[in-house]
Scaffold this active site. Structure first.
Site, PDB file in Angstrom:
ATOM      1  N   THR A 142       0.815  -1.216   0.000  1.00 19.35           N
ATOM      2  CA  THR A 142       0.000   0.000   0.000  1.00 19.35           C
ATOM      3  C   THR A 142       0.850   1.268   0.000  1.00 19.35           C
ATOM      4  O   THR A 142       1.985   1.249   0.486  1.00 19.35           O
ATOM      5  CB  THR A 142      -0.906  -0.010   1.259  1.00 19.35           C
ATOM      6  OG1 THR A 142      -1.498   1.269   1.423  1.00 19.35           O
ATOM      7  CG2 THR A 142      -0.114  -0.318   2.527  1.00 19.35           C
ATOM      8  N   ASP A 143       0.270   2.352  -0.470  1.00 22.71           N
ATOM      9  CA  ASP A 143       0.965   3.652  -0.403  1.00 22.71           C
ATOM     10  C   ASP A 143       1.007   4.195   1.025  1.00 22.71           C
ATOM     11  O   ASP A 143       1.755   5.126   1.322  1.00 22.71           O
ATOM     12  CB  ASP A 143       0.303   4.674  -1.341  1.00 22.71           C
ATOM     13  CG  ASP A 143      -1.164   4.968  -1.021  1.00 22.71           C
ATOM     14  OD1 ASP A 143      -1.727   4.337  -0.103  1.00 22.71           O
ATOM     15  OD2 ASP A 143      -1.751   5.835  -1.696  1.00 22.71           O
ATOM     16  N   GLU A 144       0.196   3.593   1.931  1.00 20.47           N
ATOM     17  CA  GLU A 144       0.135   4.128   3.304  1.00 20.47           C
ATOM     18  C   GLU A 144       1.457   3.961   4.041  1.00 20.47           C
ATOM     19  O   GLU A 144       1.683   4.616   5.060  1.00 20.47           O
ATOM     20  CB  GLU A 144      -0.986   3.450   4.101  1.00 20.47           C
ATOM     21  CG  GLU A 144      -2.340   3.677   3.486  1.00 20.47           C
ATOM     22  CD  GLU A 144      -3.497   3.579   4.473  1.00 20.47           C
ATOM     23  OE1 GLU A 144      -3.267   3.535   5.689  1.00 20.47           O
ATOM     24  OE2 GLU A 144      -4.641   3.553   4.002  1.00 20.47           O
ATOM     25  N   TYR A 168      -2.032  -0.491  11.056  1.00 19.12           N
ATOM     26  CA  TYR A 168      -2.152  -1.156   9.746  1.00 19.12           C
ATOM     27  C   TYR A 168      -0.940  -0.861   8.871  1.00 19.12           C
ATOM     28  O   TYR A 168      -0.268  -1.775   8.383  1.00 19.12           O
ATOM     29  CB  TYR A 168      -3.439  -0.710   9.025  1.00 19.12           C
ATOM     30  CG  TYR A 168      -3.422  -1.011   7.535  1.00 19.12           C
ATOM     31  CD1 TYR A 168      -3.427  -2.329   7.075  1.00 19.12           C
ATOM     32  CD2 TYR A 168      -3.372   0.016   6.594  1.00 19.12           C
ATOM     33  CE1 TYR A 168      -3.383  -2.619   5.713  1.00 19.12           C
ATOM     34  CE2 TYR A 168      -3.332  -0.263   5.232  1.00 19.12           C
ATOM     35  CZ  TYR A 168      -3.335  -1.582   4.797  1.00 19.12           C
ATOM     36  OH  TYR A 168      -3.281  -1.863   3.450  1.00 19.12           O
ATOM     37  N   LYS A 172       2.095  -3.298   7.461  1.00 21.28           N
ATOM     38  CA  LYS A 172       2.380  -3.480   6.024  1.00 21.28           C
ATOM     39  C   LYS A 172       3.830  -3.075   5.734  1.00 21.28           C
ATOM     40  O   LYS A 172       4.514  -3.715   4.944  1.00 21.28           O
ATOM     41  CB  LYS A 172       1.417  -2.653   5.161  1.00 21.28           C
ATOM     42  CG  LYS A 172      -0.014  -3.147   5.138  1.00 21.28           C
ATOM     43  CD  LYS A 172      -0.198  -4.537   4.528  1.00 21.28           C
ATOM     44  CE  LYS A 172       0.007  -4.581   3.043  1.00 21.28           C
ATOM     45  NZ  LYS A 172      -0.368  -5.907   2.476  1.00 21.28           N
TER      46      LYS A 172
HETATM   47  P1  NAD Z   1      -9.714  -7.231   2.161  1.00 24.59           P
HETATM   48  O1  NAD Z   1      -9.710  -6.906   3.616  1.00 24.59           O
HETATM   49  O2  NAD Z   1     -10.911  -6.952   1.348  1.00 24.59           O
HETATM   50  O3  NAD Z   1      -9.380  -8.786   1.959  1.00 24.59           O
HETATM   51  C1  NAD Z   1      -8.395  -9.463   2.684  1.00 24.59           C
HETATM   52  C2  NAD Z   1      -8.549 -10.954   2.425  1.00 24.59           C
HETATM   53  O4  NAD Z   1      -7.501 -11.638   3.147  1.00 24.59           O
HETATM   54  C3  NAD Z   1      -9.881 -11.522   2.924  1.00 24.59           C
HETATM   55  O5  NAD Z   1     -10.415 -12.406   1.970  1.00 24.59           O
HETATM   56  C4  NAD Z   1      -9.506 -12.271   4.197  1.00 24.59           C
HETATM   57  O6  NAD Z   1     -10.348 -13.372   4.473  1.00 24.59           O
HETATM   58  C5  NAD Z   1      -8.080 -12.710   3.856  1.00 24.59           C
HETATM   59  N1  NAD Z   1      -7.264 -12.952   5.056  1.00 24.59           N
HETATM   60  C6  NAD Z   1      -7.121 -12.118   6.122  1.00 24.59           C
HETATM   61  N2  NAD Z   1      -6.297 -12.674   7.028  1.00 24.59           N
HETATM   62  C7  NAD Z   1      -5.899 -13.865   6.517  1.00 24.59           C
HETATM   63  C8  NAD Z   1      -5.034 -14.887   6.971  1.00 24.59           C
HETATM   64  N3  NAD Z   1      -4.411 -14.804   8.149  1.00 24.59           N
HETATM   65  N4  NAD Z   1      -4.843 -15.971   6.178  1.00 24.59           N
HETATM   66  C9  NAD Z   1      -5.477 -16.073   4.987  1.00 24.59           C
HETATM   67  N5  NAD Z   1      -6.312 -15.141   4.516  1.00 24.59           N
HETATM   68  C10 NAD Z   1      -6.516 -14.046   5.270  1.00 24.59           C
HETATM   69  O7  NAD Z   1      -8.429  -6.511   1.572  1.00 24.59           O
HETATM   70  P2  NAD Z   1      -8.224  -5.752   0.167  1.00 24.59           P
HETATM   71  O8  NAD Z   1      -8.749  -4.386   0.290  1.00 24.59           O
HETATM   72  O9  NAD Z   1      -8.699  -6.638  -0.918  1.00 24.59           O
HETATM   73  O10 NAD Z   1      -6.632  -5.649   0.144  1.00 24.59           O
HETATM   74  C11 NAD Z   1      -5.855  -6.740  -0.363  1.00 24.59           C
HETATM   75  C12 NAD Z   1      -4.383  -6.389  -0.228  1.00 24.59           C
HETATM   76  O11 NAD Z   1      -4.104  -5.206  -0.976  1.00 24.59           O
HETATM   77  C13 NAD Z   1      -3.941  -6.093   1.192  1.00 24.59           C
HETATM   78  O12 NAD Z   1      -2.661  -6.651   1.381  1.00 24.59           O
HETATM   79  C14 NAD Z   1      -3.893  -4.586   1.278  1.00 24.59           C
HETATM   80  O13 NAD Z   1      -2.916  -4.158   2.202  1.00 24.59           O
HETATM   81  C15 NAD Z   1      -3.498  -4.228  -0.137  1.00 24.59           C
HETATM   82  N6  NAD Z   1      -3.979  -2.915  -0.626  1.00 24.59           N
HETATM   83  C16 NAD Z   1      -5.302  -2.578  -0.508  1.00 24.59           C
HETATM   84  C17 NAD Z   1      -5.746  -1.348  -1.028  1.00 24.59           C
HETATM   85  C18 NAD Z   1      -7.193  -0.937  -0.959  1.00 24.59           C
HETATM   86  O14 NAD Z   1      -7.501   0.201  -1.325  1.00 24.59           O
HETATM   87  N7  NAD Z   1      -8.103  -1.792  -0.542  1.00 24.59           N
HETATM   88  C19 NAD Z   1      -4.837  -0.486  -1.649  1.00 24.59           C
HETATM   89  C20 NAD Z   1      -3.482  -0.859  -1.713  1.00 24.59           C
HETATM   90  C21 NAD Z   1      -3.079  -2.094  -1.215  1.00 24.59           C
HETATM   91  O1  DAU Z   2      -4.161   3.960   0.354  1.00 24.90           O
HETATM   92  C1  DAU Z   2      -4.352   2.582   0.282  1.00 24.90           C
HETATM   93  C2  DAU Z   2      -5.226   2.127   1.433  1.00 24.90           C
HETATM   94  O2  DAU Z   2      -6.541   2.574   1.142  1.00 24.90           O
HETATM   95  C3  DAU Z   2      -5.207   0.620   1.660  1.00 24.90           C
HETATM   96  O3  DAU Z   2      -3.908   0.220   2.031  1.00 24.90           O
HETATM   97  C4  DAU Z   2      -6.213   0.199   2.742  1.00 24.90           C
HETATM   98  O4  DAU Z   2      -6.248  -1.203   2.839  1.00 24.90           O
HETATM   99  C5  DAU Z   2      -7.577   0.722   2.334  1.00 24.90           C
HETATM  100  O5  DAU Z   2      -8.519   0.411   3.336  1.00 24.90           O
HETATM  101  C6  DAU Z   2      -7.533   2.234   2.097  1.00 24.90           C
HETATM  102  O6  DAU Z   2      -7.248   2.917   3.342  1.00 24.90           O
HETATM  103  P1  DAU Z   2      -8.015   4.260   3.755  1.00 24.90           P
HETATM  104  O7  DAU Z   2      -7.917   4.405   5.216  1.00 24.90           O
HETATM  105  O8  DAU Z   2      -7.556   5.388   2.900  1.00 24.90           O
HETATM  106  O9  DAU Z   2      -9.491   3.843   3.271  1.00 24.90           O
HETATM  107  P2  DAU Z   2     -10.943   4.064   3.932  1.00 24.90           P
HETATM  108  O10 DAU Z   2     -11.940   3.637   2.930  1.00 24.90           O
HETATM  109  O11 DAU Z   2     -11.031   3.477   5.296  1.00 24.90           O
HETATM  110  O12 DAU Z   2     -10.991   5.656   4.091  1.00 24.90           O
HETATM  111  C7  DAU Z   2     -10.809   6.517   2.985  1.00 24.90           C
HETATM  112  C8  DAU Z   2     -10.836   7.936   3.491  1.00 24.90           C
HETATM  113  O13 DAU Z   2     -12.164   8.232   3.949  1.00 24.90           O
HETATM  114  C9  DAU Z   2      -9.936   8.190   4.673  1.00 24.90           C
HETATM  115  O14 DAU Z   2      -9.398   9.502   4.591  1.00 24.90           O
HETATM  116  C10 DAU Z   2     -10.857   8.105   5.883  1.00 24.90           C
HETATM  117  C11 DAU Z   2     -12.175   8.612   5.320  1.00 24.90           C
HETATM  118  N1  DAU Z   2     -13.395   8.012   5.938  1.00 24.90           N
HETATM  119  C12 DAU Z   2     -13.486   6.678   6.005  1.00 24.90           C
HETATM  120  C13 DAU Z   2     -14.595   6.075   6.559  1.00 24.90           C
HETATM  121  C14 DAU Z   2     -14.703   4.565   6.670  1.00 24.90           C
HETATM  122  C15 DAU Z   2     -14.432   8.843   6.382  1.00 24.90           C
HETATM  123  O15 DAU Z   2     -14.338  10.078   6.275  1.00 24.90           O
HETATM  124  N2  DAU Z   2     -15.539   8.257   6.913  1.00 24.90           N
HETATM  125  C16 DAU Z   2     -15.657   6.904   7.047  1.00 24.90           C
HETATM  126  O16 DAU Z   2     -16.685   6.436   7.589  1.00 24.90           O
END
Ligand code: NAD
Ligand code: DAU
Length: 365
Positions: A142-144, A168, A172
């Protein structure tokens, strides 16, 4: 989405961890559609975020295998790598929600750090069996990990120092360092990708975009943290899948690649865009215009102000660029949530309501 074709003469054998989650299931579907001769094994613990329905249509395929299991389970991982002769790991499995990491960080350390270590160590032991087969450990991150930008800072590059601010992102960041170290110490071909915020279909209801979309449909308050001026760089999930595909084919072991949509938007503007789109596409809304549901709530502790990605490296070295604009992607996403109530309605379970109450209190019930 159909892949632009990459010359790939030999069928691959992939282990996709976290393939039942949001991005993992989009990627698994994308890969199975475009690489029908490949063997695809999904390992997923099915936590609250994993949903077997996301992969239900693949069950009947001969070359698809779903295993419910934990990436921390070393004997299980060893067995899968060996019996399935895996040579490519695409590692998505993680605890992924910042708010949950603030409420309860333990699972983040376990899955994101210990789980990634377990996979890396198992892959290292397995490596001699597949060393000639173009092996790859793709660590999806992630970019975080880069922390927070001020309004005038340049976007994150691969050279930006790590400065994670939540449990988190810290977990990561640690897993990225482990993946990097396995390349430098053991010459295991790891590649790390650092992507910005994804959105699209199969996104669990607690993240910003699906939460807002569903709450509009239900006529519930739309909780915006703090002043709503935090900025995120949004990428349509299938563009992320295409980027990972490009890295699998052309990425260089030991490298990191930033992936982003070049679409920076303030949270409040994004929520207003969503309100406008749902108002236009949905016929029977309990509250209209839905913007009146916007409710400012207490800020997330340690809330990163701004993320922005400089994706020059993946563009110039590997040839990937995003193809879906935010306007287009949000419309597709809203349409999906409108058409798939049967997918998200069961997810608003008692457990979800307990989490919701714990996070937001009574302010937005
Ligand atoms: P998600 O939370 O939707 O899915 C995570 C999946 O991993 C689920 O299916 C869960 O059951 C599985 N899981 C969790 N713990 C586990 C374990 N111990 N063993 C096996 N499986 C397990 O996550 P996502 O949003 O699809 O993100 C996927 C990956 O991409 C993550 O590594 C996250 O850090 C990264 N990522 C997410 C975003 C985003 O915007 N969602 C952006 C950049 C990177
Ligand atoms: O940048 C990549 C990341 O993006 C991933 O690594 C994470 O897995 C993914 O969950 C996401 O993280 P964020 O914290 O940016 O996503 P989230 O959807 O939780 O929140 C997006 C923005 O919206 C953040 O600035 C917080 C804000 N927010 C979120 C929620 C859930 C609100 O203002 N209200 C809310 O209820």
């Amino acid at each position: 989405m159909v892949s632009e074709s990459f010359p790939d003469p030999h069928p691959r054998r992939l282990l996709i961890t976290g393939g039942a989650g949001f991005i993992g299931s989009n990627f698994t579907q994308y890969w199975c559609e475009n690489y029908q001769s490949d063997r695809v094994v999904v390992l997923d613990a099915l936590t609250y975020a994993g949903n077997p329905q996301n992969l239900a249509n693949l069950k009947a395929r001969d070359n698809f295998h779903f295993v419910r299991g934990n990436i921390c389970d070393r004997p299980l991982v060893d067995e899968l790598l060996k019996t399935e002769a895996i040579e490519t790991i695409v590692h998505f499995a993680a605890e992924s929600h910042v708010d949950r990491s603030i409420l309860a960080p333990d699972a983040f350390i376990q899955t994101n750090l210990v789980g990634t270590f377990t996979l890396l160590e198992a892959f290292r032991r397995h490596f001699p069996r597949i060393a000639e087969n173009n092996p790859l450990f793709l660590h999806v991150s992630t970019d975080e990990v880069y922390g927070s930008l001020n309004p005038d800072d340049p976007p994150f590059t691969e050279m930006t120092p790590y400065a994670p601010n939540s449990p988190y992102s810290a977990s990561k960041a640690g897993s990225d360092h482990l993946a990097r170290s396995y390349f430098h110490t053991y010459q295991i071909p790891t590649v790390i990708t650092n992507c910005s915020n994804n959105y699209g279909s199969y996104h669990f209801p607690e993240k910003l975009i699906p939460l807002m979309c569903i709450n509009i449909l239900l006529g519930k308050p739309l909780p915006v943290y703090g002043d709503g001026q935090n900025v995120r760089d949004w990428l349509y999930v299938l563009d992320h899948c295409r980027a990972l595909e490009t890295v699998i084919h052309r990425g260089k072991p030991g490298e990191m690649y930033n992936i982003g949509g070049n679409h920076e938007v303030k949270n409040i503007d994004l929520v207003k865009m969503l309100c406008a789109i749902v108002d236009e596409l949905a016929s029977d809304l309990p509250v209209r215009p839905s913007e009146q549901l916007i409710t400012f709530v207490k800020d997330r502790p340690g809330h990163d102000r701004r993320y922005a990605i400089d994706a020059t490296k993946i563009k110039t070295e590997l040839g990937w660029t995003p193809s879906v604009t935010v306007e287009e992607g949000l419309r597709k996403t809203v349409r999906w949530y409108l058409d798939n109530r049967h997918w998200w309605q069961p997810l608003l379970s008692e457990e979800y309501q307990t989490y919701y109450q714990k996070l937001y209190g009574n302010s937005v019930l």
